[in-house]
Motif scaffolding. Sequence first.
Motif, short mmCIF file in Angstrom:
data_model
loop_
_atom_site.label_atom_id
_atom_site.label_comp_id
_atom_site.label_asym_id
_atom_site.label_seq_id
_atom_site.Cartn_x
_atom_site.Cartn_y
_atom_site.Cartn_z
N VAL A 175 0.83 -1.20 0.00
CA VAL A 175 0.00 0.00 0.00
C VAL A 175 0.87 1.25 0.00
O VAL A 175 0.57 2.24 -0.68
CB VAL A 175 -0.96 -0.01 1.20
N LEU A 176 1.95 1.24 0.77
CA LEU A 176 2.86 2.39 0.80
C LEU A 176 3.45 2.66 -0.57
O LEU A 176 3.56 3.82 -1.00
CB LEU A 176 3.98 2.15 1.82
N GLU A 177 3.83 1.60 -1.28
CA GLU A 177 4.38 1.79 -2.62
C GLU A 177 3.32 2.36 -3.57
O GLU A 177 3.62 3.23 -4.40
CB GLU A 177 4.91 0.45 -3.16
N MET A 178 2.09 1.91 -3.44
CA MET A 178 1.01 2.46 -4.25
C MET A 178 0.81 3.94 -3.95
O MET A 178 0.64 4.76 -4.86
CB MET A 178 -0.30 1.70 -3.99
N ALA A 179 0.81 4.28 -2.67
CA ALA A 179 0.60 5.68 -2.28
C ALA A 179 1.70 6.57 -2.85
O ALA A 179 1.43 7.69 -3.30
CB ALA A 179 0.57 5.79 -0.75
N LYS A 180 2.93 6.07 -2.86
CA LYS A 180 4.03 6.87 -3.43
C LYS A 180 3.86 7.03 -4.94
O LYS A 180 4.11 8.11 -5.48
CB LYS A 180 5.37 6.20 -3.10
N GLN A 181 3.42 5.99 -5.61
CA GLN A 181 3.19 6.09 -7.06
C GLN A 181 2.09 7.09 -7.39
O GLN A 181 2.21 7.87 -8.34
CB GLN A 181 2.83 4.72 -7.64
N PHE A 182 1.02 7.07 -6.60
CA PHE A 182 -0.13 7.92 -6.89
C PHE A 182 0.00 9.31 -6.26
O PHE A 182 -0.82 10.20 -6.56
CB PHE A 182 -1.42 7.27 -6.37
N GLY A 183 0.98 9.51 -5.38
CA GLY A 183 1.05 10.76 -4.65
C GLY A 183 -0.13 10.90 -3.69
O GLY A 183 -0.65 12.01 -3.49
N ALA A 184 -0.55 9.78 -3.10
CA ALA A 184 -1.75 9.74 -2.26
C ALA A 184 -1.38 9.62 -0.79
O ALA A 184 -0.27 9.22 -0.43
CB ALA A 184 -2.64 8.57 -2.66
N GLU A 185 -2.33 9.96 0.08
CA GLU A 185 -2.18 9.69 1.49
C GLU A 185 -2.97 8.44 1.84
O GLU A 185 -3.76 7.95 1.04
CB GLU A 185 -2.63 10.87 2.34
N ILE A 186 -2.74 7.91 3.06
CA ILE A 186 -3.35 6.65 3.48
C ILE A 186 -4.20 6.89 4.73
O ILE A 186 -3.78 7.58 5.65
CB ILE A 186 -2.26 5.60 3.78
N ILE A 237 1.75 4.98 11.20
CA ILE A 237 1.79 6.34 10.64
C ILE A 237 3.22 6.85 10.59
O ILE A 237 3.65 7.46 9.60
CB ILE A 237 0.88 7.27 11.47
N GLU A 238 3.98 6.60 11.66
CA GLU A 238 5.40 6.98 11.66
C GLU A 238 6.16 6.25 10.57
O GLU A 238 7.04 6.83 9.91
CB GLU A 238 6.00 6.68 13.04
N TRP A 239 5.83 4.99 10.36
CA TRP A 239 6.44 4.20 9.29
C TRP A 239 6.15 4.86 7.93
O TRP A 239 7.06 5.03 7.10
CB TRP A 239 5.88 2.79 9.36
N ALA A 240 4.90 5.26 7.70
CA ALA A 240 4.55 5.93 6.45
C ALA A 240 5.31 7.24 6.28
O ALA A 240 5.81 7.55 5.18
CB ALA A 240 3.04 6.19 6.41
N GLU A 241 5.45 7.99 7.35
CA GLU A 241 6.16 9.27 7.28
C GLU A 241 7.61 9.06 6.88
O GLU A 241 8.18 9.86 6.13
CB GLU A 241 6.06 10.00 8.61
N ARG A 242 8.24 7.98 7.37
CA ARG A 242 9.62 7.68 6.98
C ARG A 242 9.71 7.35 5.49
O ARG A 242 10.77 7.50 4.88
CB ARG A 242 10.17 6.52 7.81
N GLU A 243 8.60 6.86 4.92
CA GLU A 243 8.55 6.56 3.49
C GLU A 243 8.09 7.76 2.67
O GLU A 243 7.94 7.66 1.45
CB GLU A 243 7.60 5.37 3.24
N GLY A 244 7.86 8.88 3.33
CA GLY A 244 7.43 10.08 2.63
C GLY A 244 5.95 10.09 2.28
O GLY A 244 5.54 10.80 1.35
N VAL A 245 5.14 9.34 3.03
CA VAL A 245 3.70 9.24 2.77
C VAL A 245 2.93 9.77 3.99
O VAL A 245 3.22 9.38 5.12
CB VAL A 245 3.28 7.78 2.49
N ARG A 246 1.96 10.64 3.75
CA ARG A 246 1.10 11.10 4.82
C ARG A 246 0.07 10.03 5.15
O ARG A 246 -0.46 9.38 4.26
CB ARG A 246 0.39 12.40 4.42
#
Length: 325
Positions: A175-186, A237-246
């Motif tokens: 899901v994190l990789e998808m969010a980065k591709q789409f420029g989306a938040e989770i 959420i902290e994990w997502a932030e480290r990946e550059g995802v809100r």
Amino acid sequence: MRIIWAMDAFEDNKELNQKMADILTHLFESTRAEIEPLYLLRENEIVLPTYEVPTWVTDHSRTAESLFREVLEDYNLPFLQEPHVIPHASQSHAGAAEVLSDYAVRTKADMIVVGSHGRQGFQRFILGSFAESLLLQSEVPVYVIGAHCTHTDGVKNIMFPTEFGEHSKDNYRHVLEMAKQFGAEITLFHCIARPIESLFDLDTRPKVYNYKGKMLTLDQIVEHQIEHQTQRAHHWIEWAEREGVRANFQVDSSFEGIDKLILNAIDRHNVDLIVMEAQSGPMSAALLGSYTRNVVRAAHCPVYVLTRHFYDRQEDRFADISPAP
């Protein structure tokens, strides 16, 4: 990325096809994926009057490909690859879904995009559902666009209903990789399971039960679960932030039906895509148990299902992604 668009080309469902075309346009713009339109041609399915078919035309799949191209012209999708027709002899949705899944694996597809009519009741009993059969058979994720879908303007917010378990952790990487591709938040979504009060002989006196070594009331058990899952959500959420995802989260303890809560959350959180995982447990149940099935049929946005066969494949699908915290 390689995407297969499994299209029911010759059925009168132009509105649903247009929704899929709009969503595929945004998928292409976000990922620059190779998108192959595909039609499963059942043997003897296309029967045309003899005066319309030259006597030398004996290859029905070639005829179907020509007609398929004409259908696709209505949707103005210049980025599509050449349409492909796969003839098969199966007379069931399950058999056709297996043919499509085998082709997707053989051609190294990353996902299959398919439409769902969202039929209910007797009509569904008679006609069946190819999309639901595909969810059972597919070895790659399935991106389902239902008849009730109104979110077709790209993916800005992905909702991931989760139990925060080890299986979910692996899929959260996806899901994190998808969010980065789409420029989306989770948006992470978790439902607290209702304690099984019917197992206890309740009366007017407060009851306490042994819960993880402590004597607690049922209300205290629920409060403990909320606190525990909220802590886990913050870690993710902290994990997502480290990946550059809100990311944000909702932990629900209303004890309403999980499918109903997920569907209600679409509008509340302005969700453009739901990612559901085919794992056991109260959050996802069996793949085509009531939760996933009802969400796929009724959702106002696409539903991306990480199928059980996809999860069970042995290769490391997340080798290039950062380890979990």
